[in-house]
Every structure is written in structure tokens, then in C-alpha cells.
Design a protein around this motif. Structure first.
Motif, PDB file in Angstrom:
ATOM      1  N   LYS A   1       0.862  -1.188   0.000  1.00  0.00           N
ATOM      2  CA  LYS A   1       0.000   0.000   0.000  1.00  0.00           C
ATOM      3  C   LYS A   1       0.897   1.237   0.000  1.00  0.00           C
ATOM      4  CE  LYS A   1      -3.526  -2.746   0.944  1.00  0.00           C
ATOM      5  NZ  LYS A   1      -4.338  -3.223  -0.172  1.00  0.00           N
ATOM      6  N   PRO A   2       0.299   2.424  -0.260  1.00  0.00           N
ATOM      7  CA  PRO A   2       1.114   3.645  -0.177  1.00  0.00           C
ATOM      8  C   PRO A   2       1.797   3.788   1.181  1.00  0.00           C
ATOM      9  CG  PRO A   2      -0.949   4.128  -1.278  1.00  0.00           C
ATOM     10  CD  PRO A   2      -1.067   2.704  -0.773  1.00  0.00           C
ATOM     11  N   GLY A   3       1.164   3.348   2.230  1.00  0.00           N
ATOM     12  CA  GLY A   3       1.715   3.538   3.572  1.00  0.00           C
ATOM     13  C   GLY A   3       2.901   2.650   3.930  1.00  0.00           C
ATOM     14  N   ASN A   4       3.016   1.498   3.289  1.00  0.00           N
ATOM     15  CA  ASN A   4       4.146   0.618   3.634  1.00  0.00           C
ATOM     16  C   ASN A   4       5.162   0.485   2.495  1.00  0.00           C
ATOM     17  OD1 ASN A   4       2.993  -1.221   1.812  1.00  0.00           O
ATOM     18  ND2 ASN A   4       2.043  -2.477   3.400  1.00  0.00           N
TER      19      ASN A   4
ATOM     20  N   LYS B   1       7.238   2.561   0.920  1.00  0.00           N
ATOM     21  CA  LYS B   1       8.567   3.171   1.005  1.00  0.00           C
ATOM     22  C   LYS B   1       9.534   2.272   1.774  1.00  0.00           C
ATOM     23  CE  LYS B   1      10.655   7.704   1.767  1.00  0.00           C
ATOM     24  NZ  LYS B   1      10.830   8.081   0.354  1.00  0.00           N
TER      25      LYS B   1
ATOM     26  N   ASP C   1      -3.342   5.389  -5.614  1.00  0.00           N
ATOM     27  CA  ASP C   1      -2.575   4.513  -4.713  1.00  0.00           C
ATOM     28  C   ASP C   1      -1.433   3.831  -5.466  1.00  0.00           C
ATOM     29  OD1 ASP C   1      -4.291   5.243  -2.728  1.00  0.00           O
ATOM     30  OD2 ASP C   1      -5.305   3.308  -2.564  1.00  0.00           O
TER      31      ASP C   1
END
Ligand code: 13P
Length: 242
Positions: free
Chosen positions: A206-209, A211, A233
Motif C-alpha cells: 500500500k502507499p503507507g508501507n 517506502k 494509490d
């Protein structure tokens, strides 16, 4: 190597939705630190292949192992190449589970893809029971050994089965460990080519994990399911690949 972010759309979307999604991805593709690949359902490939100014690569989600023949409902690698696909996902755990695909079947499909000039994206990954039993690395090594032909050239995706569509991911250390195992196996068997092979991570990316996952050693991109159905996303994940 330049990261690759691939979207596996699975069995989602009308033609109209597919075109709109592909257009939105294409519109945001310029200047990203990663190459993009989208893998829509077979039936949408021709329309997406015809998109003007397309820079996003197109792939399918499966192909048959035979070049042609009496295989009702199946699609050959050459047919996919003919309609504009350049890549094909093979051995996804949903194919292995829903269609009984063994490593031998996957290897036959990989050979067919290579013969037709498609880049295979070969998926491997352990089940939750295998991980809990401490077998994850052994399972992945065996899948690689048996799913890849000796003349393999393509992309590997590590997708722990229990992380697909669940919102759960392995720890960063666990992802790095399996990716290192995959790199070891590839280099041992294919030498320098194994060093240059993209190894993607897939499973609730997901965008949150993204990176943190994409920063790990030997993680050369992602194979994204659910989040690839939302252009913003998918593009955010690609943007995290710098
Ligand atoms: O199976 C996947 C991609 O092939 C991953 O799916 P999700 O990103 O929905 O977990």
C-alpha cells in the motif's frame, strides 16, 4: 536497477473501468522513479494496447503452456504477444490454488512465454502454515528450482500467500531475508543474469508501507493487487520507489 511497480488487476473491472484506470495511471506515469506495468484481465488488453502515447507496459495474468491446440477457454502466449502484451504473470498463488498449477506446470508456461517473446513474472511464496513451520525459505527455493527453466530470463515476485489481500505483511527483516534467499538462488543458477533479475515483493503493498519495503536490499519493485485498482494509490507506491 530501476524499480518496477506492477499492478495485478486480477478479475476486476468492466472495459470502461479498465480504460479509465489505465488512462489515470498513464497520466501520472511521467517522472516517476519506477517503470510501471499493468496486468488487466485478458479481454481488456487490446483496448489498453491501443491507448495513444502509452508508456505503461502491459501484461497478462496467465497463459497456456502449449502454443496452440484443443484447450477450450485457454489463451496462448503468442496470442497475448499478438494483441500487445509484453509480460505475463505466471504461477500466481491464486492460479496454483484455484487451478491446481504445480511447479512443473508453471515451468512449462514460463517456457511458452519465453518462446513467444513475453517476459514472465514468476510468483513464489509460502503459505502461512509453511511459514509457521519454519519452511518459508525452503519452499521458495524449491519453487524457484522447479518453476524456472534453465534458460530463464524474466522477473520474480515474492508473494507470501498469507499476505495477499489480508492487510498483513511480513516484517521488513523477513522480507529482506526471503529476497536475499531468492537472489542467492538466482545467482547460483544463472550467474550475472541472476544479479540483474528484478525481484518484486507482493502482498498487501500500500502507499503507507511501500517506502519501507521498497528500500530493502534486493527488493526491486512491487507486485500490487488491490491498491493497483486505485490509480492514485498505485502511483503513490511507484513514487515511493525512489
Ligand atoms: O496477489 C497480489 C498481486 O499479485 C497481491 O495482492 P494484494 O496487493 O491485494 O494483497
Amino acid at each position: 536497477m530501476r524499480p518496477l511497480i506492477a499492478g495485478n488487476w486480477k478479475m476486476h473491472g468492466t472495459l470502461r473501468e479498465a480504460v479509465a484506470l489505465a488512462e489515470a495511471v498513464q497520466a501520472g506515469a511521467a517522472g516517476l522513479p519506477a517503470d510501471l506495468l499493468i496486468c488487466p484481465p485478458f479481454v481488456h488488453i487490446p483496448a489498453l494496447a491501443a491507448m495513444a502515447g502509452r508508456t505503461v507496459a502491459l501484461g497478462a495474468q496467465d497463459c497456456h503452456a502449449a502454443a496452440k491446440g484443443a484447450h477450450t477457454g485457454d489463451t496462448s502466449a503468442a496470442m497475448l504477444r499478438d494483441i500487445g502484451a509484453t509480460h505475463v504473470i505466471l504461477g500466481h498463488s491464486e492460479r496454483r490454488a484455484d487451478h491446481g498449477e504445480t511447479d512443473a506446470v508453471v515451468q512449462a508456461k514460463v517456457k511458452a512465454a519465453l518462446a513467444a517473446g513475453l517476459v514472465p513474472v514468476v510468483c513464489v511464496g509460502e503459505t502461512e502454515a509453511q511459514r509457521l513451520a519454519g519452511e518459508a525459505e525452503a519452499v521458495v527455493r524449491r519453487q524457484l528450482a522447479e518453476s524456472l527453466p534453465d534458460d530463464f530470463a524474466g522477473i520474480i515476485a515474492y508473494e507470501p500467500v498469507w499476505a495477499i489481500g489480508t492487510g498483513r505483511t511480513p516484517t521488513e527483516a523477513d522480507i529482506a531475508a526471503i529476497h536475499a534467499t531468492i537472489r542467492d538462488s538466482l545467482v547460483a543458477r544463472f550467474g550475472a543474469a541472476g544479479q540483474g533479475t528484478h525481484i518484486l515483493y507482493g502482498g498487501s503493498m500500500k502507499p503507507g508501507n511501500a517506502k519501507a519495503i521498497l528500500a530493502l536490499a534486493n527488493v526491486d519493485g512491487g507486485l500490487v493487487g488491490g491498491a493497483s485498482l486505485v490509480a492514485a494509490d498505485f502511483l503513490a507506491i511507484a513514487a515511493a520507489a525512489e
